[in-house]
Design an enzyme around this catalytic site. Structure first.
Site, mmCIF file in Angstrom:
data_model
loop_
_atom_site.group_PDB
_atom_site.id
_atom_site.type_symbol
_atom_site.label_atom_id
_atom_site.label_comp_id
_atom_site.label_asym_id
_atom_site.label_seq_id
_atom_site.Cartn_x
_atom_site.Cartn_y
_atom_site.Cartn_z
ATOM 1 C CG HIS A 112 -11.340 -6.370 8.104
ATOM 2 N ND1 HIS A 112 -10.154 -6.534 8.748
ATOM 3 C CD2 HIS A 112 -11.219 -7.039 6.927
ATOM 4 C CE1 HIS A 112 -9.344 -7.285 8.015
ATOM 5 N NE2 HIS A 112 -9.963 -7.600 6.902
ATOM 6 C CD GLU B 251 -1.705 -2.404 1.497
ATOM 7 O OE1 GLU B 251 -0.516 -2.613 1.818
ATOM 8 O OE2 GLU B 251 -2.571 -3.294 1.484
#
Lengths: 349, 324
Positions: free
Chosen positions: A134, A64
């Protein structure tokens, strides 16, 4: 010009925007994990992959931070990248690039280094045991850093329009999409139709209270407003749409009218969007709230997995109705159980 | 000879910065490249004008070797509006798009990822261009380096990674940061890159290795790492010598010995011994260089400060797509 409208889901709207953007400009490229899987990031990249192939809809390694730097470097030589993160929680690894580079590039070089038209789509999760890492929602953190645009489309029309506007503009933009919205249907104008990235919108007019909401909480607020109507309470629902820059004028205009405010956001309340709205209200001469501000969001802990804990962690819409009832009438008799939109979500992802 | 002149120009420039700095008009942390000139000049003398360059905090050498405007750099250090970044970036945020010097970032390895990204775009559109990233030895400690290397090797991207290994990261020597038998070259090769190491103070060696790397990259054979061993004469940030400030992480004798292996001195020897350059010739070049550098400085000093009224400009780009 009369626009034709079609009914699309939020996911279909994102897909349509993506395909239109990629067809129109060969410099637009999608980068992220799993973009070329059959699932295509919840259906948002499958069509684009079918049309444009794996080199423009690229499944990247898990990287990322550097990937965001790669998007930046590409943008300096003409690329118009759209990064996609299946969960905004994974994007935390990219924060160095986003906060130290994307937000500052234009400013710290006085425009001499060009613009970075990098768009980052990141998804907010919720429910079905997705848990602490999440289901976070990073808008406040990002909005705190000047130079980064942060938007949260709440409707399919905005899911399409804001992506088009972001990807054809010249600024870095982070688009936070809520997983719970992906199957929500709405009217979407056809064709290449950007929406603006700087204003909020009144979704429902009212006079007793302003409910300032973000993302899926807008949809939930509309449900709450319907229930309040049955109790003769008129709620105005304000979709912020953009967190940075935040639409101060619209907030002030609405709250000046209703003199009651409740903020319904996807993240924790402390230091969140509600804190900023509260400050805007408090800073403005002439607004005298009839009732203290209420901020609603995730409870002050990381999201738990076990269902009863998870249910307690997210705001119950019936509770929201009762809170507003209390704000306006001093009563809290409302007792119907309201089903959240996110209850329809079937995991695992 | 022209390589020597370019190095001398950079050296003269940096030494003028060092002498002006204590006057307090250059209010920006400045990381001088004195001692490391051969790397910038050697590599960039082999580049094509369309190749793009990214660098890190110690970027003056690369900016100047790329052809960046010296007066704009002086002005930037002085915080003036004619600075290459409008006075807003300071010494560590330099840019000169006219010579494809696309930006610097002092955050380690960001430049590495930017170069990888530019190379990605070149690859995608079949452009015969190379992206170049300059960085130091400490950059290898950051994860983003390896994310970038993996990606660059996977897609065989046209990127040249140039490491100025001066064996120190601020005040930490390399021995404290990496196991003894591990080398950058082997690490890079294990990730699928071609990698070579050269004496970074020998300009001909650097230029030759750079040429080989550029050619190989342009043939589509993927990214290269060029490790250049060099030495930083002055302190990490600022104009002084470490021994003047009682720092002990490296000894005065080590510094002085390394200064005898200065890239300029090495080239001067070759010019006089092999090419029969005379002392007068070198002296004349030096005087001319000093004059050009001083002239750039004067131009910069005449520039105004940016207006306070402009402080909000460029937060966002001017073009906004509007509502339908």
């Amino acid at each position: 010009m009369r626009l034709t409208l079609s009914e699309l889901t939020y996911a279909e709207a994102i897909s349509e925007a993506t395909c239109l953007l990629m067809e129109r400009d060969p410099n637009v490229v999608l980068l992220g994990i799993g973009l070329d899987y059959s699932s295509g990031v919840f259906g948002t990249t499958s069509k684009a992959h079918e049309l444009f192939g794996s080199y423009r809809v690229m499944d990247t390694p898990a990287m990322e931070n550097a990937l965001t730097g790669i998007a930046i470097g590409g943008a300096t030589v003409g690329l118009r990248p759209i990064l996609v993160h299946a969960r905004n929680d994974f994007m935390f690894l990219a924060l160095d690039q986003m906060l130290n580079v994307l937000s500052k590039w234009n400013y710290m070089f006085s425009g001499q280094a060009g613009n970075l038209p990098v768009v980052i789509r990141a998804i907010i999760g919720r429910g079905w045991g997705q848990g602490a890492t999440h289901s976070q929602s990073i808008q406040s953190l990002l909005a705190h850093f000047p130079g980064l645009r942060v938007v949260m489309p709440s409707t399919p029309a905005d899911a399409k329009g804001m992506l088009i506007a972001a990807a054809t503009g010249n600024d870095p933009v982070v688009i936070l999409e809520h997983r719970g919205l992906f199957s929500v249907k709405g009217e979407v104008p056809s064709g290449f139709t950007p929406s603006n990235l700087s204003s909020g919108k009144i979704m429902r007019e009212g006079s007793d209270v302003t409910v300032i909401a973000t993302s899926i909480c807008v949809q939930e607020s509309l449900i709450v407003a319907e229930e309040l109507q049955k109790l003769d309470i008129s709620a105005e629902v304000l979709d912020l749409r953009t967190i940075q820059p935040i639409d101060r004028k619209l907030i002030i205009k609405s709250v000046s009218k209703t003199q009651r405010a409740l903020v319904f956001d996807t993240s924790w309340t402390n230091f969140g969007v509600g804190a900023e709205v509260g400050a805007i209200i408090a800073e403005t001469k002439g607004i005298n709230l009839k009732s203290p501000l209420i901020r609603i969001g995730q409870s002050g802990v990381p999201a738990p997995v076990s269902k009863p804990l998870e249910d307690a962690h997210y705001p119950s819409l019936s509770n929201v109705v009762r809170m507003i009832q209390d704000m306006v009438n001093g009563t809290d008799s409302y007792s119907t159980e309201i089903r959240s939109i996110t209850e329809d979500f079937k995991g695992p992802y | 000879m022209h390589l020597y002149e370019r190095m001398l120009f950079i050296r003269t420039f940096e030494e003028l910065v060092a002498s002006e700095y204590p006057k307090g008009n250059m209010k920006t942390p400045t990381h001088l490249g004195i001692g490391q000139e051969a790397v910038a000049v050697g590599v960039l003398s082999e580049r094509s004008p369309n190749d793009v360059i990214f660098s890190h905090h110690r970027c003056h050498n690369h900016y100047l070797a790329a052809g960046g405007s010296p007066s704009a750099l002086f002005a930037e250090l002085l915080g003036r509006k004619d600075g290459c970044s409008g006075g807003r970036g300071g010494s560590v945020h330099l840019v000169d798009r006219k010579v494809n010097f696309l930006g610097t970032s002092p955050i380690l390895t960001q430049a590495v990822s930017f170069a990888t990204g530019a190379a990605f775009k070149f690859n995608m559109f079949n452009e015969k261009r190379v992206a170049i990233a300059f960085f130091g030895d400490a950059a290898f400690e950051e994860g983003t380096m390896w994310e970038s290397f993996n990606f660059a090797a996977l897609y065989k991207l046209p990127v040249l990674f140039v490491c100025e290994n001066n064996r120190y990261s601020t005040e930490s020597s390399l021995e404290k940061r990496m196991p003894k038998d591990v080398t950058f070259i082997e690490k890079a090769k294990s990730f699928g890159l071609s990698a070579n190491k050269v004496n970074g103070n020998d300009i001909m060696e650097v230029a030759k290795a750079a040429r080989i790397a550029f050619d190989d990259i342009l043939r589509g054979n993927g990214p290269h790492l060029l490790e250049c061993e060099t030495y930083r004469f002055r302190e990490h940030v600022g104009p002084a010598f470490d021994f003047e400030l009682n720092r002990t992480y490296r000894s005065e004798s080590e510094i002085r010995i390394s200064m005898t292996k200065c890239p300029l001195k090495i080239t001067e020897s070759i010019l006089t011994e092999v090419y029969n350059a005379s002392a007068e010739e070198l002296e004349s070049i030096l005087l001319q260089t000093k004059s050009v550098v001083s002239e750039s400085f004067s131009i910069a000093q005449k520039s105004d400060f940016p207006s306070k009224d402009d402080w909000f400009k460029h937060l966002y780009s001017e073009n906004e797509v509007n509502l339908v």
